[in-house]
Design a protein around this motif. Sequence first.
Motif, mmCIF file in Angstrom:
data_model
loop_
_atom_site.group_PDB
_atom_site.id
_atom_site.type_symbol
_atom_site.label_atom_id
_atom_site.label_comp_id
_atom_site.label_asym_id
_atom_site.label_seq_id
_atom_site.Cartn_x
_atom_site.Cartn_y
_atom_site.Cartn_z
ATOM 1 N N SER A 8 63.924 1.722 56.988
ATOM 2 C CA SER A 8 64.673 2.968 56.885
ATOM 3 C C SER A 8 63.723 4.156 56.904
ATOM 4 O O SER A 8 63.361 4.696 55.864
ATOM 5 C CB SER A 8 65.490 2.973 55.599
ATOM 6 N N PRO A 9 63.308 4.595 58.089
ATOM 7 C CA PRO A 9 62.360 5.713 58.146
ATOM 8 C C PRO A 9 62.987 7.054 57.772
ATOM 9 O O PRO A 9 62.284 8.016 57.504
ATOM 10 C CB PRO A 9 61.898 5.714 59.604
ATOM 11 N N ASN A 14 65.166 15.226 54.377
ATOM 12 C CA ASN A 14 66.085 15.994 53.532
ATOM 13 C C ASN A 14 65.787 15.876 52.043
ATOM 14 O O ASN A 14 66.691 15.930 51.219
ATOM 15 C CB ASN A 14 67.547 15.585 53.797
ATOM 16 N N LEU A 15 64.530 15.724 51.692
ATOM 17 C CA LEU A 15 64.147 15.743 50.289
ATOM 18 C C LEU A 15 63.871 17.184 49.889
ATOM 19 O O LEU A 15 63.216 17.927 50.608
ATOM 20 C CB LEU A 15 62.901 14.884 50.051
ATOM 21 N N PHE A 21 60.683 12.976 46.249
ATOM 22 C CA PHE A 21 59.764 12.161 47.047
ATOM 23 C C PHE A 21 59.199 11.004 46.224
ATOM 24 O O PHE A 21 59.132 9.868 46.685
ATOM 25 C CB PHE A 21 58.640 13.039 47.590
ATOM 26 N N VAL A 22 58.832 11.300 44.985
ATOM 27 C CA VAL A 22 58.286 10.255 44.117
ATOM 28 C C VAL A 22 59.350 9.202 43.814
ATOM 29 O O VAL A 22 59.061 8.003 43.794
ATOM 30 C CB VAL A 22 57.725 10.879 42.817
ATOM 31 N N LYS A 23 60.584 9.624 43.605
ATOM 32 C CA LYS A 23 61.665 8.672 43.342
ATOM 33 C C LYS A 23 61.867 7.735 44.529
ATOM 34 O O LYS A 23 62.073 6.532 44.354
ATOM 35 C CB LYS A 23 62.958 9.408 43.035
ATOM 36 N N VAL A 24 61.789 8.273 45.743
ATOM 37 C CA VAL A 24 61.946 7.441 46.938
ATOM 38 C C VAL A 24 60.772 6.468 47.057
ATOM 39 O O VAL A 24 60.958 5.300 47.416
ATOM 40 C CB VAL A 24 62.083 8.309 48.211
#
Length: 65
Positions: A8-9, A14-15, A21-24
Amino acid sequence: MVDTFQESPNRFFNLKRISDFVKVLVKSNLHQTWLLVYLLINLTLILRVATVSMERAFSSMKYNK
């Protein structure tokens, strides 16, 4: 083994914030692959809170003098 980034690139699009970003990174287990990036971002997030805490502590010490 399928690379998790190729699955899933679009997960990084849309962050709004660095914390998103850290959560992802953590949800996709990429924080282990990009350990230094994760630690650098983590340090910058902690540094803001620590700086404010220290400023408040020194400000209260100024009033106690």
